[in-house]
Design an enzyme around this catalytic site. Structure first.
Site, PDB file in Angstrom:
ATOM      1  N   GLY A 153    -102.221   0.593 -59.482  1.00 41.70           N
ATOM      2  CA  GLY A 153    -103.571   1.099 -59.727  1.00 41.70           C
ATOM      3  C   GLY A 153    -103.943   2.253 -58.811  1.00 41.70           C
ATOM      4  O   GLY A 153    -104.535   3.241 -59.245  1.00 41.70           O
ATOM      5  N   CYS A 156    -116.128  -9.055 -40.797  1.00 37.43           N
ATOM      6  CA  CYS A 156    -115.024  -9.671 -40.075  1.00 37.43           C
ATOM      7  C   CYS A 156    -113.720  -9.610 -40.851  1.00 37.43           C
ATOM      8  O   CYS A 156    -112.651  -9.657 -40.268  1.00 37.43           O
ATOM      9  CB  CYS A 156    -115.357 -11.106 -39.750  1.00 37.43           C
TER      10      CYS A 156
END
Lengths: 148, 383
Positions: B69, B322
């Protein structure tokens, strides 16, 4: 996972979680917008302004944050329990990280946050005793406030 | 193990692996070789191309195989820009996958004006904004078919019409929709479409760019004459064969699989919404991929949720900072106007072919306890 076993252990089973209603000092560092927020509650004995005599006899914390933040808060709380305020003043983020067998570089700020929030609680205690002069010599979370 | 991260990647279907096998060490010849084994490999590539063309209702000569992709997105945008085109404006959405977004931003270095289209709170692009910014200088409008994080499906037909009114090319990153939604390339008005094999049970390392016949674009990789001079390098024959097999399998399961996943996803949302207070759905309530559920569990940070689920053998993802290594949470959620602290609390479940009722039930059973535990230690949560 990039975390050490010790980090995961403290993250999954954190020590000293909670609040202390009649705490002698309370300190908060961080910002939920940045993804980390820590509050520490401490009890001090004897209640003196002598940094080498006053010790943390009880500590509790609450944390909003990632695994590193929770593990740091848990480990730091264990490390300072029974220690003098001078020890807390001299505590560095690297010591906490080392006790956790290291943290990923991007998570070192969590370690900073833990140490600073405990120092902030000590500052709060000293201010309540009217010793702003001593409180001002302790680092606290100034850094993170400036970066907000 | 309960894998609920199909939007990140999916396992290759066993039938795909079987179809690929002979092409590693039996039918291994180079498709460019004129001997018999070479021609057999070539036939496999061309047969695969025909399957893709039939699957997406394109012409065979509109299919260009790529390494995935990301390459297809790069090839569409850079390939078009580098083909002596005089138009100097590029329009993309603020929630594009990095493969499109960072390619568009890069083009600013070459004097292109690059414009990010805002989205509404559901993640739907602002069509009026496009109408306002588009002009005769616009080279390409690149808007994803559906968003990978929240699953919102974009009104690509209308966007194509707007683009064509100004003679601009419409490209769509359909990596999240090929294999999940029926796509009729001819009828859709799409000029360029990117797809990736591993998102719909094909192998990793293979994808395709579909380009409307007559549209000129330059290759990114120069070398041999493969893919009609548009993509040099020996063809990834096993990958291409696997990709074609994945298309055949997807074709067979339309539309029952979508219905099955929708039922599971809806149940998951209904049940956790009734068991956990103060959670919210991120994304469009209706115009949304059937397999995707993005929620925010307020007062709890996403990575903590993921790792607790992980410990319970449930594998999902988050848009929390995070997970990314920066301090910023998901740019997709922020673009939707979701506050940063709520974006840090996001959790994405994406379901797929091997997700069963029992998997969903397990999440429903486990998640409330995890949330309760983490909220109990959150300074933001006040009961």
């Amino acid at each position: 996972m990039e975390y050490s076993e010790k980090v995961m252990e403290h993250f999954m089973n954190p020590k000293n979680v909670g609040e202390i209603k009649d705490a002698d000092g309370v300190g908060t560092c961080g910002n939920p917008v940045c993804g980390d927020l820590m509050t520490f509650y401490i009890k001090i004995e004897p209640k003196t302004d002598d940094l080498n005599a006053a010790r943390i006899v009880d500590i509790r914390f609450k944390t909003f944050g990632c695994a590193a933040a929770i593990a740091v808060a848990s480990m730091a709380s264990e490390m300072v329990k029974g220690k003098t305020l001078m020890d807390v003043k001299n505590l560095s983020r690297n010591e906490v990280a080392e006790e956790l067998d290291g943290l990923p570089p991007v998570k070192m700020h969590c370690s900073n946050l833990g140490v600073q929030a405990i120092q902030e609680a000590v500052k709060d205690y000293l201010k309540k005793l009217g010793r702003d002069d001593l409180a001002d010599q302790i680092r606290g979370c100034l850094e993170s406030k400036e970066s907000e | 193990m309960i894998y609920l991260d199909y939007n990140a990647t999916a396992p290759a279907d066993p039938e795909v692996i079987e179809a690929m096998k002979p092409y590693f060490n039996e039918l291994y010849a180079n498709p460019s070789s004129i001997h018999t084994p070479g021609q057999k490999a070539k036939q496999a590539v061309e047969h695969s191309r025909a399957i893709l063309a039939q699957f997406l209702n394109t012409r065979v000569d509109e299919v260009y195989f790529t390494s995935g992709g990301t390459e297809a997105d790069n090839l569409a945008i850079k390939g078009l820009a580098f083909s002596r085109n005089k138009r100097k404006k590029i329009i993309y959405s603020s929630i594009e996958h990095h493969a499109v977004m960072n390619t568009c931003k890069y083009m600013a270095k070459f004097g292109y004006e690059v414009i990010a289209v805002p989205v509404d709170k559901y993640g739907v692009v602002d069509l009026d904004f496009i109408r306002d910014k588009i002009d005769d200088n616009t080279l390409i409008v690149s808007i994803m078919h559906a968003n990978n994080e929240v699953g919102t499906i974009e009104p690509i037909k209308e966007i194509a019409q707007i683009a064509h009114k100004y003679g601009a090319v419409f490209h769509t990153d359909a990596v999240q929709t090929v294999g999940k939604l029926r796509i009729d390339f001819k009828e859709s008005g799409i000029d360029m479409l990117s797809l990736s094999g591993h998102k719909f049970y094909g192998p990793k390392g293979v994808g395709a760019l579909i380009v409307k016949k007559g549209l000129r674009f330059d290759p990114l990789l120069h070398g041999g004459h493969q893919e009609k001079n548009h993509r040099a390098g020996t063809e990834n024959v096993p990958g291409i064969v696997g990709l074609a097999k994945a298309c055949e399998l997807a074709q067979k399961e339309f539309p029952q699989e979508e219905k099955r996943l929708r039922q599971l996803r809806d149940k998951l949302w209904r049940e956790i919404d009734s068991r956990i207070p103060e959670i919210q759905l991120n994304g469009h309530p209706e115009t949304m991929l059937a397999n995707t559920l993005n929620i925010s569990v307020k007062y709890v940070e996403g990575e903590s949720l993921i790792l607790n689920l992980n410990a319970a053998g449930i594998y999902a993802s988050t848009g929390s900072a995070c997970s990314s290594g920066s301090l910023e949470p998901s740019y997709v959620l922020l673009a939707m106007g979701i506050p940063a602290e709520v974006a840090h609390s996001s959790l994405r479940f994406s379901l797929g072919r091997w997700t069963g009722q029992e998997d969903i039930d397990k999440v429903i059973e486990v998640l409330p306890g995890i949330v309760e535990k983490l909220r109990a230690m959150s300074p933001l949560y006040k009961k």
